[in-house]
Design a protein around this motif. Structure first.
Motif, PDB file in Angstrom:
ATOM      1  N   TRP A   3      61.642 -37.856  87.115  1.00 10.57           N
ATOM      2  CA  TRP A   3      60.893 -37.715  88.359  1.00 10.57           C
ATOM      3  C   TRP A   3      60.842 -39.047  89.097  1.00 10.57           C
ATOM      4  O   TRP A   3      61.065 -39.110  90.300  1.00 10.57           O
ATOM      5  CB  TRP A   3      59.495 -37.171  88.089  1.00 10.57           C
ATOM      6  CG  TRP A   3      58.515 -37.410  89.204  1.00 10.57           C
ATOM      7  CD1 TRP A   3      57.338 -38.087  89.137  1.00 10.57           C
ATOM      8  CD2 TRP A   3      58.649 -36.997  90.574  1.00 10.57           C
ATOM      9  NE1 TRP A   3      56.743 -38.126  90.369  1.00 10.57           N
ATOM     10  CE2 TRP A   3      57.517 -37.461  91.268  1.00 10.57           C
ATOM     11  CE3 TRP A   3      59.617 -36.308  91.287  1.00 10.57           C
ATOM     12  CZ2 TRP A   3      57.330 -37.244  92.626  1.00 10.57           C
ATOM     13  CZ3 TRP A   3      59.428 -36.086  92.651  1.00 10.57           C
ATOM     14  CH2 TRP A   3      58.291 -36.550  93.299  1.00 10.57           C
ATOM     15  N   HIS A   4      60.581 -40.127  88.398  1.00  8.58           N
ATOM     16  CA  HIS A   4      60.493 -41.437  89.054  1.00  8.58           C
ATOM     17  C   HIS A   4      61.846 -41.850  89.637  1.00  8.58           C
ATOM     18  O   HIS A   4      61.897 -42.416  90.739  1.00  8.58           O
ATOM     19  CB  HIS A   4      59.936 -42.486  88.095  1.00  8.58           C
ATOM     20  CG  HIS A   4      58.508 -42.231  87.721  1.00  8.58           C
ATOM     21  ND1 HIS A   4      58.006 -42.530  86.489  1.00  8.58           N
ATOM     22  CD2 HIS A   4      57.515 -41.646  88.409  1.00  8.58           C
ATOM     23  CE1 HIS A   4      56.730 -42.173  86.455  1.00  8.58           C
ATOM     24  NE2 HIS A   4      56.411 -41.632  87.604  1.00  8.58           N
ATOM     25  N   GLU A  23      55.661 -28.202  94.572  1.00 12.51           N
ATOM     26  CA  GLU A  23      55.625 -29.113  93.429  1.00 12.51           C
ATOM     27  C   GLU A  23      56.218 -28.440  92.185  1.00 12.51           C
ATOM     28  O   GLU A  23      56.933 -29.076  91.407  1.00 12.51           O
ATOM     29  CB  GLU A  23      54.180 -29.555  93.141  1.00 12.51           C
ATOM     30  CG  GLU A  23      53.528 -30.334  94.249  1.00 12.51           C
ATOM     31  CD  GLU A  23      52.928 -29.451  95.359  1.00 12.51           C
ATOM     32  OE1 GLU A  23      52.460 -30.023  96.366  1.00 12.51           O
ATOM     33  OE2 GLU A  23      52.925 -28.194  95.236  1.00 12.51           O
ATOM     34  N   LEU A  70      52.346 -33.481  90.602  1.00  9.65           N
ATOM     35  CA  LEU A  70      53.718 -33.748  90.162  1.00  9.65           C
ATOM     36  C   LEU A  70      53.750 -34.779  89.037  1.00  9.65           C
ATOM     37  O   LEU A  70      54.448 -34.585  88.036  1.00  9.65           O
ATOM     38  CB  LEU A  70      54.558 -34.255  91.332  1.00  9.65           C
ATOM     39  CG  LEU A  70      55.354 -33.221  92.087  1.00  9.65           C
ATOM     40  CD1 LEU A  70      55.965 -33.821  93.336  1.00  9.65           C
ATOM     41  CD2 LEU A  70      56.423 -32.603  91.222  1.00  9.65           C
ATOM     42  N   GLU A  71      53.016 -35.860  89.202  1.00  7.11           N
ATOM     43  CA  GLU A  71      52.989 -36.915  88.173  1.00  7.11           C
ATOM     44  C   GLU A  71      52.457 -36.371  86.853  1.00  7.11           C
ATOM     45  O   GLU A  71      53.037 -36.626  85.790  1.00  7.11           O
ATOM     46  CB  GLU A  71      52.112 -38.091  88.629  1.00  7.11           C
ATOM     47  CG  GLU A  71      52.675 -38.905  89.762  1.00  7.11           C
ATOM     48  CD  GLU A  71      53.846 -39.786  89.345  1.00  7.11           C
ATOM     49  OE1 GLU A  71      53.986 -40.122  88.143  1.00  7.11           O
ATOM     50  OE2 GLU A  71      54.637 -40.138  90.232  1.00  7.11           O
ATOM     51  N   ASP A 130      53.968 -35.512 103.358  1.00  8.73           N
ATOM     52  CA  ASP A 130      52.600 -35.721 102.887  1.00  8.73           C
ATOM     53  C   ASP A 130      51.923 -34.453 102.375  1.00  8.73           C
ATOM     54  O   ASP A 130      50.799 -34.517 101.876  1.00  8.73           O
ATOM     55  CB  ASP A 130      51.746 -36.328 104.014  1.00  8.73           C
ATOM     56  CG  ASP A 130      52.182 -37.733 104.386  1.00  8.73           C
ATOM     57  OD1 ASP A 130      52.813 -38.407 103.538  1.00  8.73           O
ATOM     58  OD2 ASP A 130      51.901 -38.158 105.523  1.00  8.73           O
ATOM     59  N   LEU A 141      61.187 -32.953  99.371  1.00  6.61           N
ATOM     60  CA  LEU A 141      60.352 -34.134  99.604  1.00  6.61           C
ATOM     61  C   LEU A 141      60.438 -34.594 101.054  1.00  6.61           C
ATOM     62  O   LEU A 141      59.425 -34.964 101.661  1.00  6.61           O
ATOM     63  CB  LEU A 141      60.762 -35.266  98.661  1.00  6.61           C
ATOM     64  CG  LEU A 141      60.472 -35.042  97.176  1.00  6.61           C
ATOM     65  CD1 LEU A 141      61.095 -36.150  96.345  1.00  6.61           C
ATOM     66  CD2 LEU A 141      58.981 -34.929  96.923  1.00  6.61           C
ATOM     67  N   ILE A 175      52.958 -32.768  99.906  1.00  2.62           N
ATOM     68  CA  ILE A 175      53.232 -32.693  98.474  1.00  2.62           C
ATOM     69  C   ILE A 175      52.040 -33.269  97.703  1.00  2.62           C
ATOM     70  O   ILE A 175      51.512 -34.328  98.050  1.00  2.62           O
ATOM     71  CB  ILE A 175      54.522 -33.488  98.114  1.00  2.62           C
ATOM     72  CG1 ILE A 175      55.754 -32.837  98.742  1.00  2.62           C
ATOM     73  CG2 ILE A 175      54.691 -33.637  96.605  1.00  2.62           C
ATOM     74  CD1 ILE A 175      56.158 -31.521  98.136  1.00  2.62           C
ATOM     75  N   ASP A 176      51.630 -32.584  96.648  1.00  2.00           N
ATOM     76  CA  ASP A 176      50.567 -33.062  95.771  1.00  2.00           C
ATOM     77  C   ASP A 176      51.218 -33.931  94.688  1.00  2.00           C
ATOM     78  O   ASP A 176      51.631 -33.445  93.634  1.00  2.00           O
ATOM     79  CB  ASP A 176      49.829 -31.872  95.159  1.00  2.00           C
ATOM     80  CG  ASP A 176      48.663 -32.275  94.270  1.00  2.00           C
ATOM     81  OD1 ASP A 176      48.592 -33.464  93.856  1.00  2.00           O
ATOM     82  OD2 ASP A 176      47.830 -31.398  93.960  1.00  2.00           O
ATOM     83  N   TYR A 177      51.304 -35.227  94.974  1.00  2.00           N
ATOM     84  CA  TYR A 177      51.978 -36.141  94.059  1.00  2.00           C
ATOM     85  C   TYR A 177      51.215 -36.316  92.753  1.00  2.00           C
ATOM     86  O   TYR A 177      51.819 -36.546  91.710  1.00  2.00           O
ATOM     87  CB  TYR A 177      52.225 -37.494  94.740  1.00  2.00           C
ATOM     88  CG  TYR A 177      53.357 -37.434  95.729  1.00  2.00           C
ATOM     89  CD1 TYR A 177      54.673 -37.589  95.309  1.00  2.00           C
ATOM     90  CD2 TYR A 177      53.125 -37.183  97.080  1.00  2.00           C
ATOM     91  CE1 TYR A 177      55.728 -37.506  96.208  1.00  2.00           C
ATOM     92  CE2 TYR A 177      54.173 -37.102  97.991  1.00  2.00           C
ATOM     93  CZ  TYR A 177      55.460 -37.263  97.544  1.00  2.00           C
ATOM     94  OH  TYR A 177      56.509 -37.176  98.419  1.00  2.00           O
ATOM     95  N   ARG A 237      62.285 -39.588  92.741  1.00  2.00           N
ATOM     96  CA  ARG A 237      61.296 -39.975  93.756  1.00  2.00           C
ATOM     97  C   ARG A 237      61.691 -41.278  94.420  1.00  2.00           C
ATOM     98  O   ARG A 237      61.568 -41.427  95.642  1.00  2.00           O
ATOM     99  CB  ARG A 237      59.917 -40.133  93.103  1.00  2.00           C
ATOM    100  CG  ARG A 237      58.820 -40.501  94.097  1.00  2.00           C
ATOM    101  CD  ARG A 237      57.606 -41.050  93.405  1.00  2.00           C
ATOM    102  NE  ARG A 237      57.991 -42.261  92.697  1.00  2.00           N
ATOM    103  CZ  ARG A 237      57.333 -42.802  91.681  1.00  2.00           C
ATOM    104  NH1 ARG A 237      56.240 -42.209  91.221  1.00  2.00           N
ATOM    105  NH2 ARG A 237      57.734 -43.907  91.122  1.00  2.00           N
TER     106      ARG A 237
END
Length: 185
Positions: free
Chosen positions: A178-179, A127, A165-166, A158, A153, A160-162, A182
């Protein structure tokens, strides 16, 4: 000498001198994502003034080029310096980061991973690699950073700690970027 050999040598010096470090940049994205060619190694290290002389002494000429003055300057100003393996033409960028909440988080989240057939090294969490690649993309616009992120990614999926990241994308002013990235994955 191959990049993995140089990485092993540099990591051994950090470990011997008890200098906290982690591998980041292209080597980290290759480790977490898809392979691509790279000829440099990026390492973030919490190098202190007291470590400068013994660190530099570990990389003797004519095999290595390192400037003691550049290392001292990097430690004082909290920026980067280069270490070059002369005959192999390989470069290590050693980044001495400022003391920020994000950098403390990056050090706390590092992971011990295999770095080649003969050893392990501390790596930035995937991340954090993604967040730094987003910063580099924002600064320079190079699509290679987006490709690296997409590769991480894709491979990590799965794992990844989204949420992390957010949160950090928002705190670092990277949420929009990022969006966009992503949504391409």
């Amino acid at each position: 000498m191959e990049p993995s050999d140089l990485l092993r040598v540099v990591v051994a010096v950090f470990q011997q001198l008890h200098i906290p470090y982690f591998v980041t940049g292209s080597i980290a994205t290759i480790t977490y994502g898809e392979p691509r060619f790279t000829n440099d190694i990026d390492i973030v290290a919490d190098l202190k003034e007291a470590n400068v002389a013994p660190f530099c002494a570990a990389f003797e000429s004519p095999d290595y080029y390192i400037s003691v003055d550049a290392v001292r300057s990097a430690v004082r100003a909290r920026h980067q310096f280069n270490l070059i393996h002369v005959t192999a033409g390989l470069k290590v960028d050693v980044i001495v980061p400022p003391d920020t909440e994000f950098n403390r988080s990056r050090f706390a989240r590092r992971r011990l991973l295999p770095s080649g057939p003969e050893g392990d090294a501390q790596f930035a969490a995937p991340e954090d690699v993604i967040l730094k690649k987003l910063e580099y993309f924002r600064e320079g616009g190079s699509e290679k950073h987006v490709r690296d992120i997409l590769g991480v990614l894709k491979v990590q999926g799965d794992h990844i700690d989204y949420g992390y990241l957010e949160e950090w994308a928002h705190r670092l002013g990277l949420a929009g970027l990022w969006h966009e990235v992503r949504d391409r994955s």
